[in-house]
Design a protein around this motif. Structure first.
Motif, short mmCIF file in Angstrom:
data_model
loop_
_atom_site.label_atom_id
_atom_site.label_comp_id
_atom_site.label_asym_id
_atom_site.label_seq_id
_atom_site.Cartn_x
_atom_site.Cartn_y
_atom_site.Cartn_z
N VAL A 21 0.84 -1.20 0.00
CA VAL A 21 0.00 0.00 0.00
C VAL A 21 0.87 1.25 0.00
O VAL A 21 1.76 1.39 0.83
CB VAL A 21 -0.94 0.03 1.23
N LYS A 22 0.59 2.13 -0.95
CA LYS A 22 1.22 3.45 -0.97
C LYS A 22 0.16 4.46 -0.58
O LYS A 22 -0.99 4.38 -1.02
CB LYS A 22 1.79 3.75 -2.36
N GLN A 23 0.56 5.43 0.25
CA GLN A 23 -0.41 6.38 0.81
C GLN A 23 -0.10 7.79 0.33
O GLN A 23 1.06 8.19 0.26
CB GLN A 23 -0.33 6.31 2.33
N GLN A 24 -1.15 8.55 0.03
CA GLN A 24 -1.03 9.94 -0.41
C GLN A 24 0.00 10.10 -1.52
O GLN A 24 0.94 10.89 -1.44
CB GLN A 24 -0.72 10.85 0.79
N LEU A 25 -0.18 9.31 -2.54
CA LEU A 25 0.73 9.28 -3.68
C LEU A 25 0.28 10.32 -4.72
O LEU A 25 -0.89 10.38 -5.07
CB LEU A 25 0.71 7.88 -4.29
N THR A 26 1.23 11.10 -5.21
CA THR A 26 0.94 12.08 -6.25
C THR A 26 1.39 11.51 -7.59
O THR A 26 2.54 11.05 -7.71
CB THR A 26 1.68 13.40 -5.97
N VAL A 27 0.49 11.51 -8.56
CA VAL A 27 0.81 10.97 -9.88
C VAL A 27 0.47 11.98 -10.97
O VAL A 27 -0.46 12.77 -10.83
CB VAL A 27 0.06 9.63 -10.15
N LYS A 28 1.25 11.96 -12.02
CA LYS A 28 0.97 12.79 -13.20
C LYS A 28 0.01 12.02 -14.10
O LYS A 28 0.09 10.80 -14.19
CB LYS A 28 2.26 13.09 -13.95
N ILE A 29 -0.85 12.73 -14.77
CA ILE A 29 -1.81 12.11 -15.68
C ILE A 29 -1.45 12.51 -17.10
O ILE A 29 -1.37 13.70 -17.42
CB ILE A 29 -3.26 12.56 -15.36
N ASP A 30 -1.19 11.52 -17.93
CA ASP A 30 -0.96 11.72 -19.35
C ASP A 30 -2.07 11.01 -20.10
O ASP A 30 -2.28 9.81 -19.93
CB ASP A 30 0.40 11.15 -19.78
N TYR A 31 -2.77 11.74 -20.91
CA TYR A 31 -3.88 11.18 -21.69
C TYR A 31 -3.53 11.36 -23.16
O TYR A 31 -3.57 12.48 -23.68
CB TYR A 31 -5.18 11.90 -21.33
N TYR A 32 -3.15 10.26 -23.81
CA TYR A 32 -2.64 10.30 -25.18
C TYR A 32 -1.52 11.32 -25.24
O TYR A 32 -0.55 11.21 -24.51
CB TYR A 32 -3.75 10.56 -26.19
N ASP A 33 -1.64 12.37 -26.06
CA ASP A 33 -0.57 13.36 -26.14
C ASP A 33 -0.86 14.59 -25.27
O ASP A 33 -0.13 15.57 -25.31
CB ASP A 33 -0.31 13.79 -27.59
N LEU A 34 -1.92 14.54 -24.46
CA LEU A 34 -2.27 15.64 -23.56
C LEU A 34 -1.50 15.49 -22.25
O LEU A 34 -1.59 14.46 -21.59
CB LEU A 34 -3.78 15.64 -23.27
N LYS A 35 -0.75 16.49 -21.90
CA LYS A 35 -0.03 16.51 -20.61
C LYS A 35 -0.81 17.44 -19.68
O LYS A 35 -0.92 18.64 -19.94
CB LYS A 35 1.40 17.01 -20.78
N THR A 36 -1.36 16.90 -18.61
CA THR A 36 -2.16 17.71 -17.71
C THR A 36 -1.27 18.54 -16.79
O THR A 36 -0.16 18.13 -16.46
CB THR A 36 -3.09 16.83 -16.85
N GLU A 37 -1.76 19.69 -16.41
CA GLU A 37 -1.02 20.58 -15.51
C GLU A 37 -1.18 20.16 -14.05
O GLU A 37 -0.35 20.47 -13.22
CB GLU A 37 -1.54 22.03 -15.67
N THR A 38 -2.27 19.48 -13.76
CA THR A 38 -2.60 19.13 -12.39
C THR A 38 -2.22 17.69 -12.08
O THR A 38 -2.49 16.80 -12.86
CB THR A 38 -4.11 19.31 -12.15
N ASP A 39 -1.58 17.50 -10.93
CA ASP A 39 -1.28 16.15 -10.47
C ASP A 39 -2.50 15.59 -9.76
O ASP A 39 -3.33 16.33 -9.24
CB ASP A 39 -0.10 16.16 -9.50
N LEU A 40 -2.60 14.29 -9.74
CA LEU A 40 -3.68 13.60 -9.04
C LEU A 40 -3.11 13.03 -7.75
O LEU A 40 -2.06 12.38 -7.76
CB LEU A 40 -4.23 12.48 -9.92
N ARG A 41 -3.77 13.28 -6.64
CA ARG A 41 -3.33 12.72 -5.36
C ARG A 41 -4.25 11.56 -4.99
O ARG A 41 -5.46 11.72 -4.88
CB ARG A 41 -3.34 13.76 -4.25
N LEU A 42 -3.64 10.39 -4.85
CA LEU A 42 -4.38 9.18 -4.49
C LEU A 42 -4.32 8.99 -2.98
O LEU A 42 -3.26 9.11 -2.38
CB LEU A 42 -3.76 7.95 -5.17
N ASP A 43 -5.47 8.68 -2.37
CA ASP A 43 -5.45 8.37 -0.94
C ASP A 43 -4.61 7.12 -0.71
O ASP A 43 -3.67 7.14 0.09
CB ASP A 43 -6.86 8.18 -0.39
N LEU A 44 -4.96 6.04 -1.39
CA LEU A 44 -4.22 4.79 -1.28
C LEU A 44 -4.10 4.16 -2.66
O LEU A 44 -5.04 4.22 -3.45
CB LEU A 44 -4.93 3.79 -0.35
#
Length: 71
Positions: A21-44
């Protein structure tokens, strides 16, 4: 906050049962060739596969049950 206590307890129980289990993990979201500015924070993140997002409510309402069924 109740959510943070529940999160810590759930993490403990999952690890106690052999899950990674990883907690409060921040991940970048890449959707095809779109690079998002906002990171996603996962609870677990469980076993690098299952995302768990925790929410607390005082009581379960019909709308909450409908939300679960619509996923």
């Amino acid at each position: 906050m109740l959510e943070s206590i529940y999160e810590e307890c759930l993490k403990y129980e999952l690890e106690r049962n052999g899950y990674d289990v990883k907690q409060q993990l921040t991940v970048k979201i890449d959707y095809y060739d779109l690079k998002t500015e906002t990171d996603l924070r996962l609870d677990l993140l469980v076993n690098d596969c299952v995302v768990v997002e925790l929410k607390t409510v005082e009581s379960i309402l019909p709308i909450h049950e409908a939300q679960l069924l619509s996923i």
